[in-house]
Motif scaffolding. Structure first.
Motif, PDB file in Angstrom:
ATOM      1  N   GLN A 160       0.943  -1.065  -0.053  1.00 17.76           N
ATOM      2  CA  GLN A 160      -0.026  -0.109  -0.049  1.00 17.76           C
ATOM      3  C   GLN A 160       1.145   1.208   0.018  1.00 17.76           C
ATOM      4  N   THR A 161       0.760   2.183  -1.114  1.00 15.24           N
ATOM      5  CA  THR A 161       1.633   3.193  -1.042  1.00 15.24           C
ATOM      6  C   THR A 161       1.087   4.436  -0.343  1.00 15.24           C
ATOM      7  N   LYS A 162       2.287   5.339  -0.019  1.00 15.03           N
ATOM      8  CA  LYS A 162       1.746   6.616   0.700  1.00 15.03           C
ATOM      9  C   LYS A 162       2.628   7.732  -0.167  1.00 15.03           C
ATOM     10  N   VAL A 163       2.078   8.706  -0.704  1.00 21.43           N
ATOM     11  CA  VAL A 163       2.945   9.780  -1.485  1.00 21.43           C
ATOM     12  C   VAL A 163       3.454  10.774  -0.229  1.00 21.43           C
ATOM     13  N   VAL A 164       4.821  10.910  -0.159  1.00 20.61           N
ATOM     14  CA  VAL A 164       5.296  11.580   0.569  1.00 20.61           C
ATOM     15  C   VAL A 164       5.157  13.079   0.338  1.00 20.61           C
ATOM     16  N   LYS A 165       5.379  13.970   1.289  1.00 19.91           N
ATOM     17  CA  LYS A 165       5.106  15.559   1.192  1.00 19.91           C
ATOM     18  C   LYS A 165       6.126  15.791   0.106  1.00 19.91           C
ATOM     19  N   HIS A 166       5.585  16.700  -0.839  1.00 18.74           N
ATOM     20  CA  HIS A 166       6.336  17.360  -1.883  1.00 18.74           C
ATOM     21  C   HIS A 166       6.733  18.897  -1.437  1.00 18.74           C
ATOM     22  N   PRO A 167       7.812  19.243  -1.922  1.00 13.73           N
ATOM     23  CA  PRO A 167       8.171  21.003  -1.484  1.00 13.73           C
ATOM     24  C   PRO A 167       7.208  21.725  -2.143  1.00 13.73           C
ATOM     25  N   VAL A 168       6.777  21.556  -3.619  1.00 13.53           N
ATOM     26  CA  VAL A 168       6.237  22.533  -4.227  1.00 13.53           C
ATOM     27  C   VAL A 168       4.774  22.141  -4.353  1.00 13.53           C
ATOM     28  N   TYR A 169       4.125  20.990  -4.601  1.00 18.58           N
ATOM     29  CA  TYR A 169       2.986  20.574  -5.002  1.00 18.58           C
ATOM     30  C   TYR A 169       2.246  19.957  -3.801  1.00 18.58           C
ATOM     31  N   LYS A 170       0.915  20.104  -3.753  1.00 23.84           N
ATOM     32  CA  LYS A 170       0.058  19.341  -2.881  1.00 23.84           C
ATOM     33  C   LYS A 170      -0.760  18.394  -3.615  1.00 23.84           C
ATOM     34  N   VAL A 171      -1.223  17.353  -3.092  1.00 22.02           N
ATOM     35  CA  VAL A 171      -1.812  16.305  -3.755  1.00 22.02           C
ATOM     36  C   VAL A 171      -3.387  16.080  -3.351  1.00 22.02           C
ATOM     37  N   ASP A 172      -4.114  15.937  -4.160  1.00 20.71           N
ATOM     38  CA  ASP A 172      -5.516  15.416  -3.758  1.00 20.71           C
ATOM     39  C   ASP A 172      -6.088  14.316  -4.933  1.00 20.71           C
ATOM     40  N   GLY A 173      -6.048  13.087  -4.676  1.00 24.63           N
ATOM     41  CA  GLY A 173      -5.915  12.235  -5.627  1.00 24.63           C
ATOM     42  C   GLY A 173      -5.120  12.148  -6.736  1.00 24.63           C
ATOM     43  N   TYR A 174      -5.788  12.574  -7.838  1.00 25.51           N
ATOM     44  CA  TYR A 174      -4.821  12.521  -8.975  1.00 25.51           C
ATOM     45  C   TYR A 174      -4.545  14.047  -9.540  1.00 25.51           C
ATOM     46  N   ASP A 175      -5.070  14.936  -8.735  1.00 28.21           N
ATOM     47  CA  ASP A 175      -4.998  16.384  -9.120  1.00 28.21           C
ATOM     48  C   ASP A 175      -3.693  16.777  -8.225  1.00 28.21           C
ATOM     49  N   LEU A 176      -2.959  17.764  -8.634  1.00 27.73           N
ATOM     50  CA  LEU A 176      -2.115  18.697  -8.276  1.00 27.73           C
ATOM     51  C   LEU A 176      -2.443  20.151  -7.884  1.00 27.73           C
ATOM     52  N   TYR A 177      -1.636  20.399  -6.846  1.00 29.17           N
ATOM     53  CA  TYR A 177      -2.091  21.879  -6.651  1.00 29.17           C
ATOM     54  C   TYR A 177      -0.689  22.606  -6.348  1.00 29.17           C
ATOM     55  N   ILE A 178      -0.533  23.849  -6.924  1.00 27.27           N
ATOM     56  CA  ILE A 178       0.721  24.800  -6.846  1.00 27.27           C
ATOM     57  C   ILE A 178      -0.068  26.048  -6.380  1.00 27.27           C
ATOM     58  N   ASP A 179       0.691  26.793  -5.363  1.00 27.49           N
ATOM     59  CA  ASP A 179       0.579  28.140  -5.307  1.00 27.49           C
ATOM     60  C   ASP A 179       1.450  29.038  -6.094  1.00 27.49           C
ATOM     61  N   LYS A 180       0.841  30.114  -6.703  1.00 29.75           N
ATOM     62  CA  LYS A 180       1.858  31.168  -7.573  1.00 29.75           C
ATOM     63  C   LYS A 180       1.416  32.522  -7.156  1.00 29.75           C
ATOM     64  N   GLU A 181       2.496  33.206  -6.602  1.00 29.36           N
ATOM     65  CA  GLU A 181       2.314  34.609  -6.402  1.00 29.36           C
ATOM     66  C   GLU A 181       2.403  35.628  -7.677  1.00 29.36           C
ATOM     67  N   ILE A 182       1.549  36.543  -7.449  1.00 30.23           N
ATOM     68  CA  ILE A 182       1.784  37.446  -8.811  1.00 30.23           C
ATOM     69  C   ILE A 182       1.797  38.771  -8.232  1.00 30.23           C
ATOM     70  N   ARG A 183       2.073  39.834  -9.084  1.00 28.65           N
ATOM     71  CA  ARG A 183       2.072  41.442  -8.545  1.00 28.65           C
ATOM     72  C   ARG A 183       0.853  41.982  -8.793  1.00 28.65           C
ATOM     73  N   LEU A 184       0.429  42.953  -7.969  1.00 22.81           N
ATOM     74  CA  LEU A 184      -0.857  43.648  -7.966  1.00 22.81           C
ATOM     75  C   LEU A 184      -1.184  44.069  -9.502  1.00 22.81           C
ATOM     76  N   SER A 185      -0.050  44.593  -9.817  1.00 24.07           N
ATOM     77  CA  SER A 185      -0.192  45.051 -11.392  1.00 24.07           C
ATOM     78  C   SER A 185      -0.647  44.052 -12.342  1.00 24.07           C
TER      79      SER A 185
END
Length: 305
Positions: free
Chosen positions: A202-227
């Motif tokens: 039985q697998t367990k995905v270890v924590k990743h420094p960039v992405y978060k995981v929800d099932g087969y979907d990946l999540y990433i945070d991206k910062e942009i300027r106000l302009s």
């Protein structure tokens, strides 16, 4: 197959001690034993049920199997012959001051009872089945996101029949947390001469420094300027495979907007499909402004912005 709640049959909690189980059975046996019920069929049936429950719950190994696999799983692994093997009800009933006789066989007065032999329920025995298999084992295998995305080959070390075994396991793409691979016959040995149980990886995905995981979907945070949020922009997002993906930021994008890059998530196990990559936009609102920036903002404010 009927669900059998042995704890409920004896009127005890699942946490009951061995002494509490014995005490509960003694009380019920005194109530339903044929010596006391004078041939009442309903009482005889109830006596059979509580006796089966006691045979399981008073045996540490059988109780462990019952608690682990539940009623249905236990009934698949244990026939009634397995349940009563090595259990001498005659001594137990004598201890309670109850009589014996032939094991639920006809003769004399109505039905007589004794508990010698492997199965006290002659005439009520289930069809013979193969001996119950041993317990299954579960091995938790940590995987990185990259290994889930590309597949991998892992060497697994585990205890089997008193010795350490090493096996190489091919991990398919998309084996996200909770997915299992079955290795037949590598579980625990059967205590009753049946086949060994199975080993489940039985697998367990270890924590990743960039992405978060929800099932087969990946999540990433991206910062942009106000302009960039106000005027719109094109930004790049790193994919798990190392490619730079282009993402258009529309004019007026709000803080914490979630945007989707379809098909850039994890591959689905045994499927051609793929999850998505979601980008969560964080608009950077500056806490301090330069004199020039403050002047420009004040000018914008004058325009009604």
């Amino acid at each position: 197959m009927a669900n059998k709640d042995y704890y409920k049959m004896l009127g005890v909690k699942k946490s009951a001690s061995g002494e509490e189980i014995k005490k509960a059975y003694r009380k019920l046996a005194m109530k339903y034993h044929p010596d006391h019920t004078k041939g009442d069929k309903a009482s005889e049936e109830q006596f059979k049920k509580i006796s089966e429950a006691y045979a399981v719950l008073s045996d540490k190994e059988k109780r462990k199997q019952y608690d682990t696999f539940g009623s249905d799983g236990f009934q698949q692994r244990f026939s009634q012959e397995d349940i009563f093997r090595g259990f001498d009800f005659g001594d137990i009933l004598k201890e309670f001051g109850l009589g014996g006789g032939a094991p639920f066989s006809s003769g004399g007065r109505g039905m007589r009872f004794s508990f010698g032999g492997s199965n006290p329920f002659n005439g009520y025995q289930r069809p013979q089945r193969t001996p119950s298999k041993g317990s299954d084992l579960v091995y938790e295998l940590p995987l990185t996101l990259e290994e889930v995305a590309k597949g991998s080959s892992k060497t697994v070390s585990f205890q089997h029949q008193g010795r350490t075994e090493n096996i190489t396991v091919k991990i398919p793409k998309g084996m996200i947390s909770g997915k299992k691979l079955r290795i037949a016959g590598k579980g625990e040995s059967s205590p009753y001469g049946g086949p060994s149980g199975d080993l489940f990886i039985q697998t367990k995905v270890v924590k990743h420094p960039v992405y978060k995981v929800d099932g087969y979907d990946l999540y990433i945070d991206k910062e942009i300027r106000l302009s960039e949020a106000i005027l719109g922009s094109n930004i790049t997002i790193p994919s798990l495979g190392g490619k730079e993906l282009s993402l258009k930021i529309p004019q007026g994008t709000k803080h914490k907007t979630k945007m989707r890059l379809s098909g850039h998530g994890l591959p689905k196990m045994h499927d051609k499909g793929q999850g998505d990559l979601y980008v969560r936009i964080h608009v950077n609102t500056p806490k301090k402004l330069s004199k020039e920036q403050k002047k420009l903002i004040e000018q914008l404010a004058e325009t009604g912005l």
